[in-house]
Structure formats: C-alpha cells, structure tokens
Design an enzyme around this catalytic site. Structure first.
Site, PDB file in Angstrom:
ATOM      1  CD  GLU A 109      32.584  40.915  35.057  1.00 24.27           C
ATOM      2  OE1 GLU A 109      32.932  42.007  35.425  1.00 24.27           O
ATOM      3  OE2 GLU A 109      33.493  40.187  34.565  1.00 24.27           O
ATOM      4  CD  GLN A 110      36.909  40.457  31.304  1.00 22.48           C
ATOM      5  OE1 GLN A 110      37.164  40.764  30.196  1.00 22.48           O
ATOM      6  NE2 GLN A 110      37.809  40.155  32.012  1.00 22.48           N
TER       7      GLN A 110
ATOM      8  NE  ARG B  67      39.121  39.214  45.634  1.00 21.40           N
ATOM      9  CZ  ARG B  67      39.900  40.265  45.100  1.00 21.40           C
ATOM     10  NH1 ARG B  67      40.815  40.549  45.819  1.00 21.40           N
ATOM     11  NH2 ARG B  67      39.558  40.991  44.051  1.00 21.40           N
TER      12      ARG B  67
ATOM     13  CE1 TYR C 172      42.058  37.779  55.836  1.00 23.49           C
ATOM     14  CE2 TYR C 172      44.281  38.253  55.698  1.00 23.49           C
ATOM     15  CZ  TYR C 172      43.058  38.209  55.125  1.00 23.49           C
ATOM     16  OH  TYR C 172      42.849  38.618  53.897  1.00 23.49           O
TER      17      TYR C 172
ATOM     18  CG  ASP D 188      43.193  46.878  41.137  1.00 22.69           C
ATOM     19  OD1 ASP D 188      43.160  47.903  41.979  1.00 22.69           O
ATOM     20  OD2 ASP D 188      43.124  45.586  41.193  1.00 22.69           O
TER      21      ASP D 188
HETATM   22  C1  LIG Z   1      47.127  38.876  46.477  1.00 22.49           C
HETATM   23  C2  LIG Z   1      46.162  40.088  46.580  1.00 22.49           C
HETATM   24  C3  LIG Z   1      45.968  40.545  47.925  1.00 22.49           C
HETATM   25  C4  LIG Z   1      45.101  41.684  47.901  1.00 22.49           C
HETATM   26  N1  LIG Z   1      44.476  42.020  49.243  1.00 22.49           N
HETATM   27  C5  LIG Z   1      43.662  43.257  49.538  1.00 22.49           C
HETATM   28  C6  LIG Z   1      43.239  43.706  50.578  1.00 22.49           C
HETATM   29  O1  LIG Z   1      43.603  42.786  51.744  1.00 22.49           O
HETATM   30  N2  LIG Z   1      42.674  44.799  50.645  1.00 22.49           N
HETATM   31  C7  LIG Z   1      42.202  45.540  49.663  1.00 22.49           C
HETATM   32  O2  LIG Z   1      41.269  46.398  49.645  1.00 22.49           O
HETATM   33  N3  LIG Z   1      42.502  45.040  48.253  1.00 22.49           N
HETATM   34  C8  LIG Z   1      43.385  44.055  48.187  1.00 22.49           C
HETATM   35  N4  LIG Z   1      43.781  43.592  46.959  1.00 22.49           N
HETATM   36  C9  LIG Z   1      43.219  44.406  45.846  1.00 22.49           C
HETATM   37  C10 LIG Z   1      41.998  44.384  45.483  1.00 22.49           C
HETATM   38  O3  LIG Z   1      41.703  42.966  44.989  1.00 22.49           O
HETATM   39  C11 LIG Z   1      41.699  45.029  44.172  1.00 22.49           C
HETATM   40  O4  LIG Z   1      42.205  46.387  44.324  1.00 22.49           O
HETATM   41  C12 LIG Z   1      40.172  45.168  43.793  1.00 22.49           C
HETATM   42  O5  LIG Z   1      39.657  43.944  43.618  1.00 22.49           O
HETATM   43  C13 LIG Z   1      40.060  46.081  42.640  1.00 22.49           C
HETATM   44  O6  LIG Z   1      38.714  45.874  42.213  1.00 22.49           O
HETATM   45  P1  LIG Z   1      38.169  46.584  40.712  1.00 22.49           P
HETATM   46  O7  LIG Z   1      36.942  46.599  40.648  1.00 22.49           O
HETATM   47  O8  LIG Z   1      38.972  47.868  40.435  1.00 22.49           O
HETATM   48  O9  LIG Z   1      38.971  45.581  39.662  1.00 22.49           O
HETATM   49  P2  LIG Z   1      38.997  43.862  39.478  1.00 22.49           P
HETATM   50  O10 LIG Z   1      38.440  43.303  40.844  1.00 22.49           O
HETATM   51  O11 LIG Z   1      39.762  43.618  38.800  1.00 22.49           O
HETATM   52  O12 LIG Z   1      37.374  43.969  38.886  1.00 22.49           O
HETATM   53  C14 LIG Z   1      37.316  44.308  37.257  1.00 22.49           C
HETATM   54  C15 LIG Z   1      36.335  43.904  36.576  1.00 22.49           C
HETATM   55  O13 LIG Z   1      36.287  44.324  35.340  1.00 22.49           O
HETATM   56  C16 LIG Z   1      35.875  42.854  34.436  1.00 22.49           C
HETATM   57  N5  LIG Z   1      36.430  43.307  33.076  1.00 22.49           N
HETATM   58  C17 LIG Z   1      37.787  43.331  32.909  1.00 22.49           C
HETATM   59  N6  LIG Z   1      37.909  43.742  31.530  1.00 22.49           N
HETATM   60  C18 LIG Z   1      36.825  43.892  31.152  1.00 22.49           C
HETATM   61  C19 LIG Z   1      36.249  44.421  30.148  1.00 22.49           C
HETATM   62  N7  LIG Z   1      36.996  44.896  28.773  1.00 22.49           N
HETATM   63  N8  LIG Z   1      34.860  44.563  29.697  1.00 22.49           N
HETATM   64  C20 LIG Z   1      33.969  44.278  30.694  1.00 22.49           C
HETATM   65  N9  LIG Z   1      34.440  43.829  31.853  1.00 22.49           N
HETATM   66  C21 LIG Z   1      35.871  43.648  32.140  1.00 22.49           C
HETATM   67  C22 LIG Z   1      36.585  41.728  35.100  1.00 22.49           C
HETATM   68  O14 LIG Z   1      36.109  40.484  34.831  1.00 22.49           O
HETATM   69  C23 LIG Z   1      36.364  41.992  36.691  1.00 22.49           C
HETATM   70  O15 LIG Z   1      35.246  41.511  36.819  1.00 22.49           O
HETATM   71  C24 LIG Z   1      44.531  42.448  46.909  1.00 22.49           C
HETATM   72  C25 LIG Z   1      44.778  42.075  45.513  1.00 22.49           C
HETATM   73  C26 LIG Z   1      45.831  41.110  45.619  1.00 22.49           C
HETATM   74  C27 LIG Z   1      46.212  40.407  44.052  1.00 22.49           C
END
Ligand SMILES: Cc1cc2nc3c(=O)[nH]c(=O)nc-3n(C[C@H](O)[C@H](O)[C@H](O)COP(=O)(O)OP(=O)(O)OC[C@H]3O[C@@H](n4cnc5c(N)ncnc54)[C@H](O)[C@@H]3O)c2cc1C
Length: 399
Positions: A35-36, A109, A218, A295
C-alpha cells in the site's frame, strides 16, 4: 508461518486488494499487500451494497461482521429533484431476500475496509506493507520482480494490480492512457444523524434526480450517520480526487431543486470533491503472471453503486481460478479475466446509462418517469436483476 519465498504480490490495499489477499491466503497462498499510503484506511463516505455483495460476504464468512456495522434501508426511492414527486420506489434491506436471496444494504467505507483488514490481519500468511508504492515491475518465467518508489525490490510468484483508477500495473499491461473524465463531479459529506432535522431525514436510500444533477442520501453505520452525495455536470475540472468542494458552486447547480434538497445541501459546510472517471471495458487485463482487479481492471461511474462489489466478486473469482489451475498462474489469470470481463464491462456501460437517466430532462425525463411508474412497484429497478443475482461463489468461473 507460511512459506514466504514466493508470495503473491497485491499492489494496493483498498477494498479490492484486501479482498484478494483474504481469498488467496485462505486458499493457502502467501500474500504481500503493498500500500502506497502511510496507513491502511479508507475515506469517510458511504457506499451501497447490492444483494450480490452480500452473497460474497456470506461466502467469505463475513456476514456477521458486516451486519454489525451496515445499515439496511427499507426502500430505494427516486424523486424528481425539481418537483419532489416520487418517481419510483422499490424495496431494499432484508426485503430483497425474497427476490435476490440477499439483502440490499449500505455501509461506511471505513467500516467495510476495517472488516476486510481485520480478517487479513488474522491470517499470518498475509504481509501488510505500508509506504510501499509500486512504480514498475518485470516478469521472469517463474515470477515477478516489483520495484518500489523508495528503491526496494520485491520478488513474488505473481502480481495482482489492485491499485485503483490510476493503476500503474494497468499502464504496463493494458496501456490505454489516462482514465476518461466523465464531466460529472461528486461532492460528498457525512453528518451525524442528530444534525439532520426530522423533516429532512429519510430512512431510505433516496435519489433526487434531475437535469444534469442529482442528490443521493441515506443513513449509515446502523443509522448513526447520514451520508450525502451531490453530483452535477461540469467541464471545469480535469482530474483530481479527494479535494474540497465549493458549497457556493453546489448552491448554484441546485438552485432550481425542491426546497428539501436545497435545505439539506445548506446544512453542510465542508464537502469532499471527486472528479468522476471511468474507462472503456477491455478484455486484456491479464498478461503472463500479472493481472488486474477492481477499479484497476474496470473503473466505472458510481451510478449502479457497484465498484466495490465488483472488486469483491473479482477476488472470489480469482481465487477459484488459481484453485482450478494450481500449477499454471498465467492460465488461471486468463480464466479469471475470461469469467469477469463481460459482467464487469456490462456494469461499466450500464452505469453510464443510469447516469443519463438520473440526469434526464425534457422528453427523456418524461419517458423515464413513465417507464419507472408503469408496471409493478419495482419496475425501475427490474433492469438490475442480472446484477443483483450475483455470481455463484461455488462456480464463479462458469460461463
Ligand atoms: C462518488 C463515488 C461513489 C461510489 N459509490 C459506490 C457504491 O455505492 N457502491 C460500490 O460498490 N462502489 C462505489 N464506488 C466505487 C468504489 O469506491 C470503488 O469501485 C472501489 O473502492 C474500488 O476499490 P479498489 O480496491 O479497486 O480501488 P481503490 O479503492 O482505489 O484502492 C486502491 C488502493 O491502491 C493504493 N495504490 C494506488 N496506487 C498504488 C501503487 N502504485 N502502489 C501501491 N498502492 C497503490 C491506493 O492508495 C488505494 O489504497 C463509488 C465511487 C465513487 C467515486
């Protein structure tokens, strides 16, 4: 202590990365999560969890922990942002069990992330590393070498890029440039429940939709908090994340909204701002011993509220693929991608369409209201049955 000679390396300790680490460790793999940031954590905001997410929580044995902190709204409701008219209402909370087998809930979250983090911490096979930013990686025939921003190098048997929207791992595998800036901006805030006047409070997930704007609110965390997300169209912002919003701009964007919406927005002094981005779906996010998840693989607009849920489904599917091809990681990564890209691509594209519907005006707004109001109570949400049924956690690779 598990053999750590050649762990799976997960880049990113968000919801997707931790879910992946948990699944892989439970299947007997050693995992290092990089984790960065200087701590594992999440931003303070709410997310919705469809029944498909609860199906995954049950599979992961997390139902009890999630239920302790989640909130289960009785309804999902859509109102016209100008007139305040109720456009459609469908049942949520425990009532969706009848149709989809699992409830519809919402969660802070931070709490979801914490549940996953605690589950990971309980497993010695998982190494959790902060201050560890991946900047590059190379593949050898039998593993990967990851380079970190501070010059350290780490070896692993494979790399899972769960590093979010701006994924470095994706840049190397897919190479499709920057994410698409949608032109939609989200302002988010969370209030203690007692700061929301009774006449503005609703126990439901309520979406006030209208021309180029919408507001969702909500309750959160067993009802102790109240989550607000205001979205509007703007070309003003290029990119950016987690910066502060301008309450005056919001006032302007919602100047024609119904009085309860304006009053509610006026209660908040500090907003966090997101420039909303997504990407075109792709089917080439695995390459040899490296793959993507969450994502990083399929960033989507939030209009179907499914990004986190898709990341957790990814993790379960990835685990199953590695069980099916224990001696062939590249084949497992390809099978995982094959099982996931159409479903996640459909969510990416449908989320865009839902954005259009929520922000409709003129004839489109009339059509939307008629379509949603025709048929039975839940007509507006019928189009999500394929989504909420979820994937079968016992057979996630099935076509
Ligand atoms: C306004 C909004 C509302 C949302 N509402 C919903 C909802 O109601 N329901 C739902 O299911 N989803 C929702 N989402 C989507 C959801 O937040 C994301 O899809 C989800 O958090 C993705 O998780 P992830 O772990 O793939 O990515 P992220 O949460 O982006 O996590 C990525 C992690 O990687 C770390 N990182 C990045 N680059 C590096 C690197 N080079 N080296 C090491 N670490 C790194 C970051 O610091 C972070 O901790 C919403 C998003 C937004 C913007």
């Amino acid at each position: 202590m598990a053999e750590r000679a050649s762990p799976f390396i997960v880049a990113g300790g968000g919801i997707g990365g931790l879910a992946a680490a948990l699944v892989l460790a439970r299947h007997g793999h050693a995992v290092d999560v990089l984790e960065q940031s200087d701590a594992f954590g999440e931003i303070g905001a709410g997310i919705q969890l469809g029944p498909n997410s609860f199906r995954m929580f049950e599979h992961l044995g997390l139902t009890e922990a999630i239920d302790r902190v989640a909130y289960f709204p009785p309804h999902l409701a859509m109102r016209d942002v100008r007139s305040g008219e109720l456009v459609v209402q469908s049942q949520a909370g425990a009532a969706t069990r009848a149709e989809h087998g699992y409830p519809y809930g919402v969660i802070y979250r931070v709490d979801l992330h914490q549940v996953l983090l605690e589950a990971c911490r309980a497993l010695p096979a998982i190494g959790l590393h902060v201050h560890s930013k991946l900047v590059a990686f190379t593949q050898t025939g039998s593993g990967v070498e990851v380079q970190l921003a501070d010059g350290r190098r780490m070896h692993g048997s494979a790399l899972i890029g769960a590093d979010g929207l701006w994924s470095r791992v994706r840049e190397a595998i897919v190479g499709d440039g920057k994410p698409r800036v949608s032109g939609h901006i989200a302002y988010r805030a969370v209030l203690p429940r007692d700061q929301v006047p009774e006449h503005l409070y609703s126990p439901d997930v309520t979406l006030w939709g209208g021309e180029k704007t919408h507001l969702v609110h909500y309750p959160l965390r067993r009802g102790e908090l109240f989550n607000l997300v205001a979205v509007f169209h703007s070309e003003r912002y290029e990119e950016g994340w987690n910066t502060y919003g301008d309450p005056e701009e919001l006032k302007l964007r919602f100047k024609n909204a119904a009085p309860p919406v304006r009053e509610l927005l006026g209660k908040i002094e500090t907003w966090k701002m997101w420039v909303l981005c997504d990407r075109e779906p792709v089917a080439n996010w695995s390459q040899g011993r490296a793959t993507l998840l969450g994502d990083a693989a399929h960033p989507m607009l939030q209009y179907l509220a499914q990004g986190a849920s898709m990341a957790i489904e990814d993790a379960v599917t990835l685990g199953a693929a590695l069980q099916a091809w224990p001696a062939d990681v590249p084949a497992a990564f390809r099978a995982y991608q094959q099982a996931r890209y159409l479903r996640t691509g459909r969510v990416q594209l449908t989320a865009r369409f839902y954005g259009e519907i929520y922000h409709a005006s003129g004839v489109m707004r009339e059509l939307r209201n008629r379509m949603f109001q025709s048929g039975r109570e839940s007509a507006g949400f019928i189009g999500t049955q394929w989504l909420y049924r979820g994937i079968d956690p016992e057979r996630p690779l099935a076509p």
